[in-house]
Design a protein around this motif. Structure first.
Motif, short mmCIF file in Angstrom:
data_model
loop_
_atom_site.label_atom_id
_atom_site.label_comp_id
_atom_site.label_asym_id
_atom_site.label_seq_id
_atom_site.Cartn_x
_atom_site.Cartn_y
_atom_site.Cartn_z
N THR A 258 49.47 -35.55 11.87
CA THR A 258 50.88 -35.27 11.57
C THR A 258 51.00 -34.01 10.71
O THR A 258 51.80 -33.11 11.01
CB THR A 258 51.51 -36.47 10.84
OG1 THR A 258 51.46 -37.62 11.68
CG2 THR A 258 52.97 -36.16 10.50
N SER A 259 50.20 -33.93 9.67
CA SER A 259 50.24 -32.75 8.80
C SER A 259 49.78 -31.50 9.53
O SER A 259 50.34 -30.41 9.34
CB SER A 259 49.36 -32.99 7.57
OG SER A 259 49.89 -34.03 6.77
N ILE A 260 48.78 -31.64 10.38
CA ILE A 260 48.28 -30.48 11.14
C ILE A 260 49.35 -29.97 12.08
O ILE A 260 49.55 -28.75 12.24
CB ILE A 260 46.99 -30.84 11.89
CG1 ILE A 260 45.85 -31.07 10.89
CG2 ILE A 260 46.61 -29.73 12.87
CD1 ILE A 260 44.57 -31.58 11.51
N ASN A 261 50.09 -30.86 12.72
CA ASN A 261 51.17 -30.43 13.61
C ASN A 261 52.29 -29.75 12.83
O ASN A 261 52.88 -28.78 13.32
CB ASN A 261 51.72 -31.62 14.39
CG ASN A 261 50.95 -31.87 15.68
OD1 ASN A 261 51.14 -31.18 16.67
ND2 ASN A 261 50.08 -32.86 15.66
N HIS A 262 52.58 -30.23 11.61
CA HIS A 262 53.56 -29.54 10.78
C HIS A 262 53.07 -28.14 10.42
O HIS A 262 53.84 -27.18 10.41
CB HIS A 262 53.80 -30.34 9.49
CG HIS A 262 54.51 -31.64 9.70
ND1 HIS A 262 55.41 -31.84 10.74
CD2 HIS A 262 54.47 -32.81 9.00
CE1 HIS A 262 55.90 -33.07 10.66
NE2 HIS A 262 55.33 -33.68 9.64
N LEU A 263 51.78 -28.02 10.15
CA LEU A 263 51.20 -26.73 9.82
C LEU A 263 51.28 -25.78 11.01
O LEU A 263 51.61 -24.59 10.86
CB LEU A 263 49.74 -26.90 9.38
CG LEU A 263 48.98 -25.61 9.06
CD1 LEU A 263 49.62 -24.88 7.89
CD2 LEU A 263 47.52 -25.93 8.76
N ALA A 378 61.00 -28.17 6.37
CA ALA A 378 60.90 -29.11 5.26
C ALA A 378 59.58 -29.86 5.27
O ALA A 378 59.03 -30.20 4.22
CB ALA A 378 62.06 -30.11 5.31
N SER A 379 59.03 -30.08 6.47
CA SER A 379 57.80 -30.85 6.61
C SER A 379 56.57 -30.17 6.04
O SER A 379 55.54 -30.81 5.83
CB SER A 379 57.55 -31.18 8.09
OG SER A 379 57.48 -29.99 8.86
#
Length: 385
Positions: A258-263, A378-379
């Motif tokens: 999830t964090s990698i996709n936000h990045l 925002a993510s």
């Protein structure tokens, strides 16, 4: 830099409309308008028949409907236009020694020195015929001593034309033309020069360099050189077209998808902003991941020319899913945009999403005023990987 260069500028005639006509011959000879009919829509391209009614690219659709109520509207398909552009580029690459892809529908060709083996004008004509025969798309060309004059020659002979401006007649060719026809002359510079009474290239060519520098700075000197038919800019080989990219190495190896996709979203937005600042488009995106084992995996895809955030983000995430197959910890992710051509406004207005285009323009204005980090998803604000 040689002064006896032989530069060909080849430009498709009403390119997007021509692709539509190739697909649907019933459109031939009609006032075709490509764009959105919505109240917020704009004209993105139009046929020469439509231009007779005063219609032009970027005109509000509402105004275009008033000027040409019987116009034939086509939504357009960027994927088809990109494929047609690649068709033409491949034909030219196979038949010339040095080529620059200046935009989706125009190319510069350097034939300097080849005139010793065969006539450049004759070869340009044969090349034009070949492109039209193999693609069924119209094309015009200008041949002259540099990129500026050859491009202006093409613009004067379109549609479906050819024009050779040899060195002795460069200045006589340029003199009577409006300064508006000089490539790179922006609207603000045009207004400033016009207010000074400088409306023809002949008048501009007489201005003293120091005075041009005082009113328009370095850009003014460049315009003055072009008005005198001087342009030493080289042909930039197509295979050396620049790419832009970024990568992020994590503080700790991660499997937080999830964090990698936000990045990935944030990285693409930064790259797309850089593209738009350079007035460029990309037709290829590459995603790289590095596992904790130091093994790199790369996935690449060709895409319709764009500089919009949304389609690039979608494709980047798709390529990441394809690359991430081992379910190991990830050490690094990288994104690269390549196959760049000029023309953000020229193409993205045609991409079929006025909302995306308007959003990007609004965000870009904020970034230019307050800095590139003024807007972030925002993510990713508190992202720590």
């Amino acid at each position: 830099m040689r002064t006896d260069r032989q530069i060909i500028h080849m430009d498709q005639d009403a390119f997007f409309v021509s692709v539509e006509v190739r697909k649907n011959p019933e459109l031939r000879g009609k006032p075709v308008i490509i764009g959105s009919l919505s109240d917020r829509g704009v004209v993105t391209s139009c046929s020469y028949e439509a231009r007779k009614f005063g219609i032009h690219a970027a005109m509000p659709a509402r105004m275009a409907r008033m000027l040409c109520p019987h116009g034939v509207w086509v939504r357009g398909n960027m994927d088809e236009y990109s494929k047609a552009s690649h068709e033409i580029t491949e034909i030219l690459k196979e038949n010339v020694p040095l080529i620059e892809k200046a935009s989706i529908d125009e190319h510069f060709i350097d034939m300097t020195g080849m005139d010793k083996h065969f006539g450049t004008l004759k070869y340009a004509r044969e090349l034009r015929v070949r492109v039209m025969k193999e693609t069924a798309l119209p094309i015009s060309f200008g041949l002259s001593v540099n990129k500026t004059v050859s491009k202006m020659a093409t613009n004067e002979c379109k549609p479906n034309g050819e024009l050779n401006i040899e060195k002795p007649v460069v200045q006589p060719f340029l003199n009577p033309l409006s300064i508006r026809k000089i490539p790179g002359l922006g609207e603000k510079s045009f207004i400033k020069l016009s207010d000074m009474g400088i409306r023809r290239i002949y008048e501009l060519a007489q201005v003293h360099p120091e005075y041009m520098n005082s009113i328009l700075g370095k850009n003014g000197i460049g315009l003055l050189q072009k008005a005198k038919g001087i342009d030493d800019s080289p042909i930039i080989p197509y295979h050396e077209q620049k790419s832009i990219g970024t990568q992020s190495t994590f503080k700790n190896d991660s499997i937080d998808l999830t964090s990698i996709n936000h990045l990935l979203t944030a990285m693409v937005m930064d790259l797309a902003f850089e593209l738009r600042q350079q007035h460029k488009q990309t037709a290829c995106i590459t995603v790289t991941i590095r596992y904790s084992t130091r093994e790199d995996v790369t996935k690449q895809a060709s895409i319709p020319y764009t500089a919009l955030d949304a389609p690039l983000i979608t494709k980047a995430k798709e390529l990441f899913r394809q690359a991430y197959q081992k379910r190991l910890l990830i050490r690094l992710v990288g994104i690269r945009l390549s196959n760049l051509v000029n023309g953000f406004e020229q193409i993205d207005l045609y991409a079929g999403s006025e909302q995306q285009y308007s959003l990007c323009q609004a965000m870009d204005r904020i970034r230019r005023r307050f800095g590139p980090d003024a807007i972030k998803p925002a993510s990713v604000i508190n992202l720590d990987i």
